[in-house]
Write a protein that holds these residues in place. Structure first.
Motif, PDB file in Angstrom:
ATOM      1  N   PHE A  51       0.844  -1.186   0.000  1.00 39.66           N
ATOM      2  CA  PHE A  51       0.000   0.000   0.000  1.00 39.66           C
ATOM      3  C   PHE A  51       0.885   1.243   0.000  1.00 39.66           C
ATOM      4  CE2 PHE A  51      -2.482  -3.371   1.940  1.00 39.66           C
ATOM      5  CZ  PHE A  51      -3.746  -3.216   1.395  1.00 39.66           C
ATOM      6  N   VAL A  52       0.597   2.159  -0.907  1.00 39.37           N
ATOM      7  CA  VAL A  52       1.300   3.441  -0.955  1.00 39.37           C
ATOM      8  C   VAL A  52       0.291   4.521  -0.583  1.00 39.37           C
ATOM      9  CG1 VAL A  52       2.618   5.067  -2.360  1.00 39.37           C
ATOM     10  CG2 VAL A  52       2.835   2.596  -2.769  1.00 39.37           C
ATOM     11  N   HIS A  53       0.513   5.154   0.567  1.00 39.39           N
ATOM     12  CA  HIS A  53      -0.418   6.141   1.106  1.00 39.39           C
ATOM     13  C   HIS A  53       0.175   7.543   0.959  1.00 39.39           C
ATOM     14  CE1 HIS A  53      -2.346   2.738   3.276  1.00 39.39           C
ATOM     15  NE2 HIS A  53      -1.107   2.359   3.530  1.00 39.39           N
ATOM     16  N   PHE A  70     -11.208   8.906   7.897  1.00 37.53           N
ATOM     17  CA  PHE A  70     -10.490   8.463   9.098  1.00 37.53           C
ATOM     18  C   PHE A  70     -11.235   7.255   9.666  1.00 37.53           C
ATOM     19  CE2 PHE A  70      -9.406  12.980   8.735  1.00 37.53           C
ATOM     20  CZ  PHE A  70      -8.024  12.891   8.755  1.00 37.53           C
ATOM     21  N   LEU A  71     -11.007   6.105   9.061  1.00 34.58           N
ATOM     22  CA  LEU A  71     -11.725   4.891   9.430  1.00 34.58           C
ATOM     23  C   LEU A  71     -11.034   4.230  10.619  1.00 34.58           C
ATOM     24  CD1 LEU A  71     -14.040   2.997   8.625  1.00 34.58           C
ATOM     25  CD2 LEU A  71     -12.444   1.831   7.084  1.00 34.58           C
ATOM     26  N   PRO A  72     -11.727   4.060  11.749  1.00 34.94           N
ATOM     27  CA  PRO A  72     -11.106   3.440  12.925  1.00 34.94           C
ATOM     28  C   PRO A  72     -10.643   2.023  12.617  1.00 34.94           C
ATOM     29  CG  PRO A  72     -13.156   4.534  13.523  1.00 34.94           C
ATOM     30  CD  PRO A  72     -13.106   4.521  12.027  1.00 34.94           C
ATOM     31  N   ILE A  95      -4.989   3.754   7.198  1.00 29.23           N
ATOM     32  CA  ILE A  95      -3.866   2.830   7.180  1.00 29.23           C
ATOM     33  C   ILE A  95      -3.992   1.781   8.284  1.00 29.23           C
ATOM     34  CG2 ILE A  95      -2.446   4.426   8.535  1.00 29.23           C
ATOM     35  CD1 ILE A  95      -0.002   3.394   7.042  1.00 29.23           C
ATOM     36  N   GLY A  96      -4.462   2.170   9.465  1.00 27.16           N
ATOM     37  CA  GLY A  96      -4.619   1.207  10.553  1.00 27.16           C
ATOM     38  C   GLY A  96      -5.655   0.156  10.224  1.00 27.16           C
ATOM     39  N   TRP A  97      -6.756   0.568   9.609  1.00 28.28           N
ATOM     40  CA  TRP A  97      -7.815  -0.363   9.218  1.00 28.28           C
ATOM     41  C   TRP A  97      -7.302  -1.345   8.168  1.00 28.28           C
ATOM     42  CZ3 TRP A  97     -10.637  -1.711   4.876  1.00 28.28           C
ATOM     43  CH2 TRP A  97     -11.868  -2.358   5.091  1.00 28.28           C
ATOM     44  N   ALA A 142      -2.318   9.995  12.065  1.00 26.58           N
ATOM     45  CA  ALA A 142      -2.884   8.647  11.973  1.00 26.58           C
ATOM     46  C   ALA A 142      -1.949   7.681  11.260  1.00 26.58           C
ATOM     47  CB  ALA A 142      -4.223   8.696  11.243  1.00 26.58           C
ATOM     48  N   ALA A 143      -1.234   8.157  10.242  1.00 28.31           N
ATOM     49  CA  ALA A 143      -0.494   7.260   9.354  1.00 28.31           C
ATOM     50  C   ALA A 143       0.933   6.957   9.788  1.00 28.31           C
ATOM     51  CB  ALA A 143      -0.475   7.845   7.941  1.00 28.31           C
TER      52      ALA A 143
END
Length: 351
Positions: free
Chosen positions: A10-12, A97-99, A136-138, A236-237
């Motif tokens: 994954f490239v964020h 911002f998905l938990p 990214i956490g999800w 977050a990331a």
């Protein structure tokens, strides 16, 4: 040791942050299937004709003009009536911002569709997008893999947004920042400060309403909304990234570019070549924005001063912000911002 070649990459990044270039370098590897912007709302109605039209040469986005259409990798995943299998428009910006612990079976099934399509061809799946810093956490919790985060000087990144204006109204990139901030958990105080309100209806309706309402919003408001989303996204990331790439250095420091390519190969087994990377020239111009004032007010509204100064990967963001002072400014505004983050006051002599 390199990870399995079937593990997703994954490239964020944010918008205007060289993600297209990095995606293009992955795409050049024969053993990779690199999906371009797999969370873009246009995928909901994608057709073969649309794929053929969407090319770098006609985008107006200053991307390298050679190569296949952006979305060629989706050609085999289209529904008969149009649109990519499993994609829903809500995935573009809703719950940006998905938990990490939130369940979303439809979202998970869509991502799995892309990953499995690449694996069936014996290729490594790469998903590069400007809409996933807050997710990214999800994604890591459900799909594992390697997560690469791109970061850029925030002032130059925002000026790149602004430079694409063809008339005195917000660009698509600016409108996305307004929509994200107006609906982001944790961004309520910042949204109130700018007078932003969550819209209703589908994404196209919300973007249209935002354009109509803010078509004469001043540049300082655009920068403030961008900076709020920038800070919230990287907070977050960064702690969840396997590798953070400073794209300002990638094009100007050959040794750094080689180091990043080596790090990617070690993490993923995919060998990239960044030798042709060139940092774009800075966007100059005396825009009516008091960067220091807007930044201080935003950090205060977001209540993130302690988070930004805590030891750990967030300091990458901190350093980028401190270095982002435009040349036409003096050092004083950012020294004041630095002092704000550290919880002290500069004396008159220091200022």
């Amino acid at each position: 040791m390199p990870r399995s070649s079937s593990a997703p990459i994954f490239v964020h990044s944010g918008w205007r942050c060289s993600s297209t270039y990095v995606w293009h370098r992955f795409r050049a590897v024969p053993t990779v299937t690199a999906y371009y912007e797999p969370w873009h709302e246009q995928l909901a109605g994608l057709t073969p004709e649309r794929i053929e039209r969407e090319r770098p040469a006609t985008s107006g986005l200053r991307h390298p003009s050679e190569g296949l259409p952006y979305l060629s990798e989706f050609a085999g995943l289209l529904r008969p009536d149009g649109g990519v299998h499993g994609f829903e428009t809500r995935l573009a910006l809703d719950e940006y911002f998905l938990p990490p612990d939130q369940e979303d079976p439809g979202h998970a099934a869509y991502v799995e569709t892309l990953i499995e399509a690449a694996r069936r061809e014996g290729r490594t799946p790469v998903l590069a997008c400007c809409r996933t810093l807050g997710r990214i956490g999800w994604l890591r919790r459900r799909f594992g893999g390697t997560h690469i985060v791109l970061i850029r000087d925030p002032v130059q990144q925002w000026r790149s947004f602004y430079s694409l204006r063809k008339r005195p109204r917000p660009t698509y990139f600016e409108l996305c920042q307004y929509v994200i901030l107006s609906e982001a958990a944790g961004g309520e105080a910042a949204a109130r400060r700018l007078g932003l309100q969550a819209g209703k209806g589908d994404l196209a309706d919300r973007i249209h309403a935002t354009r109509k309402r803010l078509k004469r919003a001043p540049a300082r408001m655009s920068f403030a909304a961008f900076l709020a989303v920038y800070v919230l996204s990287y907070v977050a990331a960064l702690p969840r990234a396997d590798l953070v790439i400073d794209v300002d250095r990638l094009g100007g420091d050959p040794e750094y570019a080689r180091t990043m390519a080596t790090a990617i190969e070690v993490l993923t087994g995919v060998k990239l070549d960044f030798a042709d990377c060139r940092t774009p020239p800075p966007h100059a111009g005396r825009l009516p924005v008091d960067y220091r004032k807007e930044a201080v007010a935003m950090i205060e509204a977001l209540d993130l001063s302690e988070v930004l100064t805590a030891p750990g990967p967030i300091q990458t963001l901190y350093r980028k912000l401190v270095r982002a002072l435009p040349e036409r400014e003096t050092v004083t505004p950012w020294r004041r911002l630095l002092a704000f983050w550290r919880g002290k006051r500069l004396s008159v002599a220091e200022a």
